[in-house]
Design a protein around this motif. Structure first.
Motif, PDB file in Angstrom:
ATOM      1  N   PHE A 287       0.938  -1.180   0.088  1.00  0.00           N
ATOM      2  CA  PHE A 287       0.007  -0.078  -0.045  1.00  0.00           C
ATOM      3  C   PHE A 287       0.640   1.218   0.101  1.00  0.00           C
ATOM      4  O   PHE A 287       0.478   2.285  -0.342  1.00  0.00           O
ATOM      5  CB  PHE A 287      -1.041   0.046   1.187  1.00  0.00           C
ATOM      6  CG  PHE A 287      -1.891   1.037   1.106  1.00  0.00           C
ATOM      7  CD1 PHE A 287      -3.031   0.907   0.289  1.00  0.00           C
ATOM      8  CD2 PHE A 287      -1.735   2.228   1.763  1.00  0.00           C
ATOM      9  CE1 PHE A 287      -3.911   2.086   0.208  1.00  0.00           C
ATOM     10  CE2 PHE A 287      -2.663   3.316   1.775  1.00  0.00           C
ATOM     11  CZ  PHE A 287      -3.854   3.106   0.871  1.00  0.00           C
ATOM     12  N   GLY A 288       2.003   1.158   0.490  1.00  0.00           N
ATOM     13  CA  GLY A 288       3.036   2.267   0.610  1.00  0.00           C
ATOM     14  C   GLY A 288       3.456   2.712  -0.516  1.00  0.00           C
ATOM     15  O   GLY A 288       3.356   3.917  -0.982  1.00  0.00           O
ATOM     16  N   LEU A 289       3.745   1.678  -1.430  1.00  0.00           N
ATOM     17  CA  LEU A 289       4.046   1.787  -2.758  1.00  0.00           C
ATOM     18  C   LEU A 289       2.999   2.594  -3.725  1.00  0.00           C
ATOM     19  O   LEU A 289       3.271   3.408  -4.594  1.00  0.00           O
ATOM     20  CB  LEU A 289       4.546   0.654  -3.587  1.00  0.00           C
ATOM     21  CG  LEU A 289       5.825   0.135  -2.952  1.00  0.00           C
ATOM     22  CD1 LEU A 289       6.119  -1.363  -3.494  1.00  0.00           C
ATOM     23  CD2 LEU A 289       7.010   1.010  -3.409  1.00  0.00           C
ATOM     24  N   LEU A 290       1.620   2.101  -3.522  1.00  0.00           N
ATOM     25  CA  LEU A 290       0.678   2.523  -4.168  1.00  0.00           C
ATOM     26  C   LEU A 290       0.508   4.131  -3.712  1.00  0.00           C
ATOM     27  O   LEU A 290       0.058   4.721  -4.484  1.00  0.00           O
ATOM     28  CB  LEU A 290      -0.791   1.802  -3.762  1.00  0.00           C
ATOM     29  CG  LEU A 290      -0.732   0.456  -4.371  1.00  0.00           C
ATOM     30  CD1 LEU A 290      -1.902  -0.252  -3.888  1.00  0.00           C
ATOM     31  CD2 LEU A 290      -0.864   0.357  -6.112  1.00  0.00           C
TER      32      LEU A 290
ATOM     33  N   HIS B  90      -4.744  12.973   3.116  1.00  0.00           N
ATOM     34  CA  HIS B  90      -4.360  11.881   4.208  1.00  0.00           C
ATOM     35  C   HIS B  90      -5.725  11.233   4.564  1.00  0.00           C
ATOM     36  O   HIS B  90      -5.739   9.800   4.708  1.00  0.00           O
ATOM     37  CB  HIS B  90      -4.067  12.813   5.181  1.00  0.00           C
ATOM     38  CG  HIS B  90      -3.927  12.079   6.487  1.00  0.00           C
ATOM     39  ND1 HIS B  90      -2.682  11.149   6.664  1.00  0.00           N
ATOM     40  CD2 HIS B  90      -4.512  11.732   7.782  1.00  0.00           C
ATOM     41  CE1 HIS B  90      -2.476  10.523   7.616  1.00  0.00           C
ATOM     42  NE2 HIS B  90      -3.744  10.794   8.514  1.00  0.00           N
ATOM     43  N   GLN B  91      -6.911  11.868   4.593  1.00  0.00           N
ATOM     44  CA  GLN B  91      -8.176  11.138   4.783  1.00  0.00           C
ATOM     45  C   GLN B  91      -8.532  10.195   3.667  1.00  0.00           C
ATOM     46  O   GLN B  91      -8.797   9.271   4.050  1.00  0.00           O
ATOM     47  CB  GLN B  91      -9.269  12.318   5.007  1.00  0.00           C
ATOM     48  CG  GLN B  91      -9.375  12.897   6.343  1.00  0.00           C
ATOM     49  CD  GLN B  91     -10.432  13.866   6.401  1.00  0.00           C
ATOM     50  OE1 GLN B  91     -11.431  13.722   5.973  1.00  0.00           O
ATOM     51  NE2 GLN B  91     -10.006  14.936   6.988  1.00  0.00           N
ATOM     52  N   VAL B  92      -7.976  10.653   2.364  1.00  0.00           N
ATOM     53  CA  VAL B  92      -8.356   9.606   1.237  1.00  0.00           C
ATOM     54  C   VAL B  92      -7.635   8.514   1.362  1.00  0.00           C
ATOM     55  O   VAL B  92      -8.284   7.281   1.210  1.00  0.00           O
ATOM     56  CB  VAL B  92      -8.140  10.404  -0.157  1.00  0.00           C
ATOM     57  CG1 VAL B  92      -8.075   9.335  -1.152  1.00  0.00           C
ATOM     58  CG2 VAL B  92      -9.090  11.721  -0.387  1.00  0.00           C
ATOM     59  N   PHE B  93      -6.262   8.519   1.701  1.00  0.00           N
ATOM     60  CA  PHE B  93      -5.659   7.305   1.809  1.00  0.00           C
ATOM     61  C   PHE B  93      -5.739   6.517   2.971  1.00  0.00           C
ATOM     62  O   PHE B  93      -5.628   5.273   2.978  1.00  0.00           O
ATOM     63  CB  PHE B  93      -4.141   7.796   1.581  1.00  0.00           C
ATOM     64  CG  PHE B  93      -3.722   7.980   0.091  1.00  0.00           C
ATOM     65  CD1 PHE B  93      -3.397   6.890  -0.877  1.00  0.00           C
ATOM     66  CD2 PHE B  93      -4.026   9.226  -0.325  1.00  0.00           C
ATOM     67  CE1 PHE B  93      -2.991   7.151  -2.009  1.00  0.00           C
ATOM     68  CE2 PHE B  93      -3.507   9.586  -1.805  1.00  0.00           C
ATOM     69  CZ  PHE B  93      -3.312   8.490  -2.702  1.00  0.00           C
TER      70      PHE B  93
ATOM     71  N   SER C 133       3.800  14.688   3.326  1.00  0.00           N
ATOM     72  CA  SER C 133       3.849  13.274   2.378  1.00  0.00           C
ATOM     73  C   SER C 133       4.504  12.354   3.218  1.00  0.00           C
ATOM     74  O   SER C 133       3.843  11.214   3.651  1.00  0.00           O
ATOM     75  CB  SER C 133       4.517  13.359   1.034  1.00  0.00           C
ATOM     76  OG  SER C 133       3.978  14.383   0.331  1.00  0.00           O
ATOM     77  N   ASN C 134       5.696  12.308   3.713  1.00  0.00           N
ATOM     78  CA  ASN C 134       6.395  11.208   4.689  1.00  0.00           C
ATOM     79  C   ASN C 134       5.581  11.206   5.883  1.00  0.00           C
ATOM     80  O   ASN C 134       5.517  10.122   6.468  1.00  0.00           O
ATOM     81  CB  ASN C 134       7.700  11.716   4.999  1.00  0.00           C
ATOM     82  CG  ASN C 134       8.654  11.732   3.857  1.00  0.00           C
ATOM     83  OD1 ASN C 134       8.356  10.966   2.661  1.00  0.00           O
ATOM     84  ND2 ASN C 134       9.647  12.369   3.746  1.00  0.00           N
TER      85      ASN C 134
ATOM     86  N   ILE D 163      -0.483   6.500   8.321  1.00  0.00           N
ATOM     87  CA  ILE D 163      -1.318   5.516   7.683  1.00  0.00           C
ATOM     88  C   ILE D 163      -0.773   4.092   7.838  1.00  0.00           C
ATOM     89  O   ILE D 163      -1.273   3.284   8.259  1.00  0.00           O
ATOM     90  CB  ILE D 163      -1.610   6.039   6.308  1.00  0.00           C
ATOM     91  CG1 ILE D 163      -2.392   7.276   6.023  1.00  0.00           C
ATOM     92  CG2 ILE D 163      -2.240   4.839   5.383  1.00  0.00           C
ATOM     93  CD1 ILE D 163      -2.537   7.823   4.678  1.00  0.00           C
ATOM     94  N   LEU D 164       0.482   4.015   7.464  1.00  0.00           N
ATOM     95  CA  LEU D 164       0.882   2.810   7.411  1.00  0.00           C
ATOM     96  C   LEU D 164       1.279   1.906   8.537  1.00  0.00           C
ATOM     97  O   LEU D 164       1.533   0.856   8.922  1.00  0.00           O
ATOM     98  CB  LEU D 164       2.329   2.777   6.529  1.00  0.00           C
ATOM     99  CG  LEU D 164       1.984   2.903   4.862  1.00  0.00           C
ATOM    100  CD1 LEU D 164       3.287   2.942   4.158  1.00  0.00           C
ATOM    101  CD2 LEU D 164       0.930   2.120   4.476  1.00  0.00           C
ATOM    102  N   SER D 165       1.582   3.019   9.737  1.00  0.00           N
ATOM    103  CA  SER D 165       1.756   2.808  11.148  1.00  0.00           C
ATOM    104  C   SER D 165       0.396   1.830  11.762  1.00  0.00           C
ATOM    105  O   SER D 165       0.616   1.369  12.884  1.00  0.00           O
ATOM    106  CB  SER D 165       2.139   3.677  11.973  1.00  0.00           C
ATOM    107  OG  SER D 165       1.203   4.712  12.123  1.00  0.00           O
TER     108      SER D 165
END
Lengths: 185, 168
Positions: free
Chosen positions: A20-23, A50-53, B23-24, B30-32
Motif C-alpha cells: 500500500f505504501g508503494l501505491l 491524508h483522509q483519502v489514503f 507526505s512522509n 497511515i502505514l503505522s
C-alpha cells in the motif's frame, strides 16, 4: 493500470502495508493535486488527501478487479471527490473564493512556479468551474486520464465526459479571456 | 487565449506537488496503523493510532522496568533505605505514567480537531518517551544503573506530561 500494479493491489488487499505504501507513493501526488485544485487551500488539501489514503487503506478489501479495466486511480479519485463534497458539506463557515485565495497565497510563499501569471490565473479560473467540470478538466488535462478512465471514476458515460470537457474548456477560455483583474488576481 | 495555450497552462499545473515532509508524515501515520485497529469504528483515528503505538512501543517497556528493578532486588524490605526508595519511586512513576497514558487516550478519543502537524508532534514525543523507557529497561537490571534508569523513567514521564499539555 500500470505494470505490476495489479500485484501491488492484491498484496495491499491482503494487508501488506509496504504494498500500500508503494501505491501511496504512486498516487498521492495526483490525488493531492486533484484536491488542491478543488479546495484551493494547501492545508485543507493535505488533510483531505491524508483522509483519502486512510480510507483507501481501511477499505481496500472493497476494491474489486473488474475485467481487465478496473482502475485503482479511479477508485481513489472517487474517494477524493466524496471527501471534498463532505468537506464542503460539513464546513461551518463558507469562505468566498477571494478569501480562500488570499489565505492560500499567504500559506504558499515557497511556491515559485505560480510566479508565472498564466499558471496562477489558470488555477484560479479552475476554481470558478462547477465541481464536475473541475473533475473532468483536472483528470483529462492535468492527470491525462482517458475519457474512459474518467467515465469510470465519475460514474458517467464517455459521451457525458466529452460534453462536460467541451463546456469546461469553453468556460475556462471565457473566464481567462474576459477576466476582470480585480477578480482573478 | 486559444485551446493550445490553455491546455499547455493546464499541463503546467502538474508542477503542484505536496510538501515532502507532509507526505512522509502522512504515509508513516497511515502505514503505522494495523488493519485490525482501523476496523474498530468505536475508537477515533487518533485513539487507534495511540492504541497501536501504546501496544507496540510503550506497554512492553514501562511495566517491565519496575519489575526488573524489584525482582533484581528480590527482598524489597531487606534493601538498604536508598535502594528501597528508588524502587518505590519507580513504582510511583509507573503508576503516574499509566494515568497519563489513560489521559492521552481519552483526549485522542474525544478530540477530532487535532491536525496532522499536532499529531506528528505527539508521535515524536511518544517515540521519545518509548526510547527513554527502552533505555531504562535495558539498564535497569544492573544495580549500578538503577539511578540512571529512574532518571530515564522520569524523563519519559515528563515527555508524556508534555503530550498531555499539548492535548489539553
Amino acid at each position: 493500470m500500470l505494470d505490476g500494479e495489479e500485484q501491488l493491489i492484491k498484496n495491499a488487499i491482503s494487508g501488506e502495508a509496504s504494498a500500500f505504501g508503494l501505491l501511496y507513493d504512486r498516487y498521492q501526488p495526483k490525488i493531492y493535486r486533484f484536491i488542491y485544485l478543488k479546495v484551493s487551500h494547501r492545508e485543507e488539501a493535505e488533510d483531505l488527501t491524508h483522509q483519502v489514503f486512510l480510507s483507501a487503506w481501511e477499505k481496500i478489501e472493497n476494491f474489486q478487479f473488474k475485467e481487465n479495466s478496473s482502475y485503482f486511480s479511479g477508485w481513489l479519485y472517487q474517494i477524493a471527490r466524496n471527501k471534498v463534497i463532505d468537506h464542503y458539506r460539513t464546513r461551518k463557515n463558507n469562505l468566498d473564493i477571494s478569501k480562500i485565495q488570499v489565505i492560500d497565497e499567504k500559506n504558499r510563499p515557497e511556491n515559485t512556479f505560480e510566479n508565472n501569471l498564466n499558471i496562477k490565473e489558470t488555477r484560479q479560473a479552475i476554481s470558478l468551474l462547477n465541481p464536475n467540470e473541475q473533475d473532468v478538466i483536472i483528470m483529462r488535462f492535468i492527470e491525462e486520464l482517458s475519457p474512459k478512465e474518467i467515465s469510470k471514476a465519475l460514474g458517467k458515460s464517455e459521451v457525458s465526459i466529452r460534453i462536460i470537457q467541451y463546456r469546461a474548456i469553453k468556460k475556462l477560455k471565457n473566464i481567462l479571456n474576459n477576466k476582470p483583474k480585480s477578480v482573478i488576481l | 487565449m486559444n485551446d493550445k495555450d490553455l491546455i499547455n497552462n493546464l499541463k503546467e499545473l502538474r508542477a503542484i506537488e505536496p510538501d515532502a515532509e507532509y507526505s512522509n508524515r502522512s504515509r508513516f501515520l497511515i502505514l503505522s496503523l494495523k488493519k485490525d485497529f482501523l476496523k474498530n469504528e468505536k475508537i477515533s483515528f487518533y485513539g487507534r493510532l495511540f492504541n497501536n503505538f501504546y501496544l507496540t512501543r510503550l506497554a512492553p517497556s514501562f511495566g517491565i522496568i519496575v519489575t526488573i528493578i524489584a525482582v533484581g532486588y528480590m527482598a524489597f524490605y531487606h534493601l538498604p533505605t536508598q535502594q528501597r526508595r528508588l524502587v518505590a519511586e519507580a513504582n510511583e512513576m509507573n503508576a503516574e505514567i499509566q494515568i497519563k497514558l489513560n489521559d492521552i487516550q481519552y483526549y485522542l478519543d474525544n478530540n477530532s480537531e487535532i491536525n496532522l502537524s499536532d499529531i506528528a508532534t505527539i508521535i515524536n514525543l511518544l517515540q521519545k518517551s518509548a526510547e527513554e523507557l527502552d533505555e531504562a529497561k535495558n539498564i535497569s537490571s544492573d544495580k549500578e544503573n538503577i539511578e540512571s534508569a529512574i532518571i530515564k523513567i522520569k524523563n519519559a514521564q515528563e515527555t508524556l506530561q508534555e503530550i498531555n499539555e499539548l492535548l489539553k
